[in-house]
Design an enzyme around this catalytic site. Structure first.
Site, short mmCIF file in Angstrom:
data_model
loop_
_atom_site.label_atom_id
_atom_site.label_comp_id
_atom_site.label_asym_id
_atom_site.label_seq_id
_atom_site.Cartn_x
_atom_site.Cartn_y
_atom_site.Cartn_z
N HIS A 575 0.81 -1.21 0.00
CA HIS A 575 0.00 0.00 0.00
C HIS A 575 0.85 1.27 0.00
O HIS A 575 0.62 2.21 -0.74
CB HIS A 575 -0.84 0.01 1.28
CG HIS A 575 -2.28 -0.01 0.98
ND1 HIS A 575 -3.21 -0.61 1.78
CD2 HIS A 575 -2.97 0.49 -0.07
CE1 HIS A 575 -4.39 -0.47 1.26
NE2 HIS A 575 -4.28 0.19 0.13
N GLU A 815 3.43 -15.72 -19.64
CA GLU A 815 3.89 -15.42 -18.28
C GLU A 815 4.21 -16.69 -17.51
O GLU A 815 4.70 -16.65 -16.39
CB GLU A 815 2.87 -14.56 -17.53
CG GLU A 815 1.45 -15.02 -17.64
CD GLU A 815 0.45 -14.04 -17.06
OE1 GLU A 815 0.84 -13.05 -16.43
OE2 GLU A 815 -0.76 -14.29 -17.23
C1 PEP Z 1 2.52 -9.73 -15.68
O1 PEP Z 1 2.46 -10.78 -15.05
O2 PEP Z 1 3.58 -9.22 -16.09
C2 PEP Z 1 1.29 -8.98 -15.99
C3 PEP Z 1 1.29 -7.97 -16.81
O3 PEP Z 1 0.15 -9.38 -15.35
P1 PEP Z 1 -0.17 -9.01 -13.83
O4 PEP Z 1 0.89 -8.08 -13.33
O5 PEP Z 1 -1.51 -8.39 -13.83
O6 PEP Z 1 -0.12 -10.35 -13.19
MG MG Z 2 0.56 -11.73 -14.73
#
Ligand code: PEP
Ligand code: MG
Length: 950
Positions: A575, A815
């Protein structure tokens, strides 16, 4: 980015007249799916407003803004008319370049064509037989050698030839004539003796335009048993005008430069161009599409009527004639850039200069919208453009970078308070009254904080705090405690603490954050009950140092005094980090308990971009930091002024820069900040704004806000990515040991197909309601296996069967390392990949991305992650698919050149970073980036990669 290919050229066309030619071109554009029916009217209207004849037998027909809704894709098609077509005013066109462009992209075509127009090419074009021949004519750049007064500098204080060469390189680089590799490969030991104390060195690496810089030292230095004070730095490539160079060398062999220290005199001696000392006036281009053909034609009409020369420039160095359409277009001036005019003295050009400026300011016949006028440059303009990292020697004092920027101030260490109070009371009703009074006081102060909050994030936090104090559940148990003869302090604090501990123990990040909020409010009530006033804050710039930062600490901060934040614990997604970013206060979190030992008022310097901090910095370091701060501020201002200019590298490679959005209401401000579309809409954050599952109509209303704000710009929407650290309160999920490795992203939606289908339906319908041909791109998160992709695609196909969409791309996030490794299997199946470097790094390196201690070691520039990106891009490009990066790495200054070099086509980053990223890309060359990426892939550590771009 326009790239002309032979198949874009239609040879052997014939047309009886201009109207016939326009019809023919409109048919070609339709056949090639660039435009729809109706664009012809736009072409005709444009010609009726003003002829699109450029010169040298070339015309550039393009539609009016009103016809842009007929454009399906950006592109150009060329029709070759060997017999020529009468284009009016006695002009005959042999090559018509029809443009279908939604925004300023056609300026790139103009720039390219105007280079060709500098040569006498009309007959060559008319007689060309093959498409390749035409391309060669258009792409040819004439041999050149830039000799200009602005590339001459005297009175330099250098100690040796290398320092002098560096100064010459800076001159060349400041005009984008050479790139970084020029200096590294310059062999100054091979300097050639010209005469007196003058030497010459030739450099051939990273030369974009052949040019000569002359640098003259204020004193003689020793070199090769001789003396030197003047260095002639020759930047050469295969476009070097040999004749001009040999003339220059002849002059330099004969003319001594020893007797003058004046750059104008040197320029005149070597016959270099000089900037005339004419009266000068500047004006910002306000036309929506810059100085394109129509306003430029109007400008030429005005200036041609004047006797006497009148010139114009974008950099106040390279002036072109304001009477030449082709030269004006070659400037490629876009909205927001400043044009500087100079006029020949004692002519009516000089007298009319004010009216020319006024005409440009008023849009040269086009309707214009004002933008913020550029601010004057400051002293920091002259600072070296390389950031000297003052912290490079300081490996020990490091935390997690949480909010960018440099900050200097005296330490103000805020230690957590321990309250002393009685535990037992004999008067429960009096205690209840005391408690209610204290709660009321805190509520009033919270309301005040909400009313005066400087950012939406802070308002939201305190609104939530206020809601906590309205929670009857919380108070019921406190009142039970009071009945047990506890004092108000004891009854309150023990219950708040117990509730917070339960929330923390649930191993859920969001609840843990709520526990922090609860403690924060709890402490406030306790402080009032104990008659405590909160610590007096210093009224001079200070660095706030704390164990962890409560949101209320941040809200009490006075932006004028708090220059930075340093905490012992906390992750980048805590936060406090989020609030610090919202307030643009440089911050470092998770720097370790030892920071609490820093003595009050000790000077501290922090770098929120790298997580490094220095206790008791030296004067020298402070001076550097202050210069750097000034440079950063200036850079930000400049970036914002040019944020609508596309991100095109110096060697003409365009990278699309898009916005990451989590709040549908922020789409408009993203466009204002330079976003070329949305590259990642985190729909789970949109869902989280609702206290129950949003139905299709509610979702349509939400998504439509984004599509409407983005107009025709592309929007990449990620389907729900809940799970992991992002639970949705109203989607029942079993507790998991390891939520990041659990039912997350597409794994969840495949198990809840109804939610998935509803979302897909809402997305497609919202985009079509916004515009029938809205560029919609849907992607699935957390795909790790081909089966998952197939299943998700099947569900989408079911939805599409009932809700067809004519402009949809379907892609997936990369990812999960398995999907990167197997990208070649996925590439034929998808339309695009979007690399989520946040998760890709966490999964590749097995480090929790929010871990308070370890997360700083999870660097997306680790060679392992880069190799996964490399594999992904190569596989995608092999199948003609594009790749974006939508993780935090995409906004990392050091990562951007490497990502470009790896071939990433699009960066999607938070809106506040877009302007800077675009400006940075415009200063790079793709060829340098490629070399850098090769080096980065070969490194052993993330630190070694960072050292390459430090
Ligand atoms: C990531 O994993 O880089 C991404 C863009 O998704 P998030 O941060 O929402 O998991
Ligand atoms: Mg992600």
């Amino acid at each position: 980015m326009f790239v002309l290919e032979p198949q874009h050229i239609y040879l052997n066309q014939s047309a009886t007249d201009k109207q016939h030619a326009l019809r023919l071109l409109a048919d070609i554009l339709i056949k090639d799916h660039l435009t729809q029916d109706g664009y012809l009217q736009g072409l005709q209207d444009r010609e009726a407003q003003s002829s699109t004849y450029l010169g040298q037998g070339i015309a550039i027909p393009h539609g009016t803004p009103a016809s842009r809704d007929k454009i399906l894709q950006t592109g150009v098609r060329l029709a070759h008319f060997p017999q020529g077509v009468d284009w009016g005013n006695g002009n005959v066109v042999h090559l018509a370049v029809a443009i279908s462009a939604k925004s300023d992209e056609h300026l790139q075509v103009l720039q390219m064509l105007t280079k060709a127009l500098n040569d006498d090419v009309e007959q060559k074009i008319a007689k060309a037989i093959t498409a390749d021949e035409i391309l060669a004519i258009l792409n040819a750049t004439p041999d050149s050698l830039l000799l200009h007064e602005s590339l001459i500098k005297t009175d330099i204080h250098a100690d040796d030839l290398d320092e002098l060469a560096y100064q010459g390189y800076q001159l060349l680089k400041s005009q984008s004539l050479v790139g970084a590799g020029f200096l590294t490969n310059l062999h100054s030991d091979k300097a050639i003796f010209l005469q007196d104390n003058t030497w010459a060195v030739v450099g051939e690496t990273s030369v974009f335009t052949p040019a000569v810089a002359i640098v003259k030292n204020h004193q003689l230095v020793d070199f090769n048993d001789k003396k030197m004070d003047t260095l002639v730095l020759i930047a050469s490539n295969d476009k070097l005008d040999q004749q001009k160079l040999s003339n220059l060398l002849d002059v330099l062999f004969q003319t001594s430069l020893t007797n003058t220290n004046n750059s104008r005199e040197i320029a005149q001696a070597i016959h270099a161009e000089t900037v005339p000392d004419w009266i000068k006036k500047s004006v910002v281009v306000l036309n929506h599409h810059g100085l394109h053909a129509r306003p430029a034609t109007e400008l030429v009409r005005l200036t041609k009527a004047l006797t006497g020369d009148i010139k114009v420039s974008l950099d106040e160095i390279n002036f072109v004639s304001a009477k030449s359409l082709t030269q004006l277009l070659s400037l490629g001036a876009v909205r927001g850039q400043t044009l500087t005019f100079i006029a020949e003295p004692n002519t009516d050009s000089e007298t009319a200069l004010d009216s020319v400026i006024l005409a440009v300011r008023e849009g040269l016949g086009e309707t214009i919208e004002p933008i913020n006028e550029s601010k004057p440059n400051t002293v920091a303009d002259n600072l070296a453009d390389e950031w000297i990292d003052p912290f490079s020697q300081n490996e020990e004092n490091k935390g997690i970078p949480a909010s960018r920027g440099l900050a200097v101030g005296n330490a103000f260490v805020m230690r957590d308070k321990k309250y002393d109070y009685a535990l037992i009371s004999q008067n429960p009703s009096q205690e209840k009254q005391r408690l209610e009074q204290a709660v009321l006081t805190v509520k009033q102060s919270l309301q005040q904080l909400i009313d005066t909050a400087s950012s939406k994030e802070i308002r939201q936090i305190f609104t939530a705090h206020l809601a906590l104090l309205d929670d009857s559940e919380l108070f019921n148990q406190v009142f039970v405690n009071l009945q047990k003869n506890m004092t108000a302090e004891n009854a309150w604090h023990s219950h708040v603490e117990k509730t917070a501990k339960i929330q923390e123990s649930l191993d859920n990040k969001l609840l843990a954050e709520r526990a922090m909020d609860l403690r924060d409010v709890g402490d406030k009530v306790l402080a009032v009950l104990c008659g405590e006033t909160l610590a007096e804050l210093p009224n001079e710039p200070y660095i706030l140092i704390k164990h962890d930062l409560m949101p209320s600490d941040v809200a009490r901060l006075d932006n004028r005094y708090v220059s930075g934040i340093l905490t012992a614990v906390g992750g980048a997604s805590s936060h406090s980090a989020i609030v610090a970013r919202a307030l643009s206060i440089p911050a470092i979190v998770g720097a370790g308990e030892q920071v609490l030992e820093i003595a009050q008022k000790t000077p501290v310097l922090i770098n929120g971009a790298t997580g490094e901090f220095v206790i008791n910095p030296t004067d020298n370091l402070l001076e550097q930091a202050s210069l750097e701060q000034e440079r950063q501020q200036l850079e930000q201002t400049k970036a914002l002024q040019t944020c609508q200019i596309p991100a095109i590298t110096l060697d003409n490679h365009q990278v699309h820069v898009m916005a990451n959005l989590g709040d549908v209401n922020n789409a408009e401000s993203a466009v204002a900040g330079g976003a070329e579309g949305v590259g990642l809409l985190r729909t789970e954050l949109v869902f989280m704004k609702h206290s129950q599952m949003p139905d299709i109509q509610t979702q349509i209303n939400d998504y439509k806000k984004v599509f409407d704000a983005m107009a025709h710009r592309p929007v990449v929407v990620r389907t729900l990515d809940v799970g992991g650290d992002k639970p949705l309160p109203y989607v029942a999920m079993k507790a998991e040991e390891n939520p990041f490795l659990g039912v997350r992203g597409v794994r969840l939606t495949l198990r809840k197909p109804e939610i998935f289908k509803q979302q897909l339906t809402a997305l497609i319908q919202a985009s079509k309601q916004s515009s029938p041909d809205q560029d919609l791109r849907i992607m699935f998160p957390m795909i790790g296996r081909v089966e998952e992709w197939q299943k998700a695609r099947e569900i989408l196909d079911e939805v599409l069967a009932e809700n067809p969409h004519n402009k949809l791309q379907v892609g997936m996030m990369i990812e999960v390392p398995s999907s990167a490794i197997m990208a070649e299997k996925f590439a034929p199946l998808v339309d695009f990949f979007s690399i989520g470097t946040n998760d890709l790094t966490q999964y590749a390196m097995a480090i929790d991305r929010g871990h308070p201690v370890l997360s700083r070691e999870a660097d997306g520039l680790h060679p392992s992650v880069l190799q996964l990106i490399d594999t992904t891009v190569k596989s995608a490009h092999k199948y003609g698919k594009w790749v974006g990066v939508c993780g935090e790495l995409g906004a990392d200054r050091q990562a951007i050149p490497i990502l470009l070099g790896l071939g990433v086509d699009e960066l999607s980053i938070s809106s506040s970073q877009i302007a800077l990223a675009k400006m940075q890309i415009r200063s790079l060359t793709l060829s340098d980036c490629k070399q850098l990426a090769i080096k980065a892939l070969g490194c052993d550590t993330a630190a070694a990669v960072r050292a390459l771009t430090a």
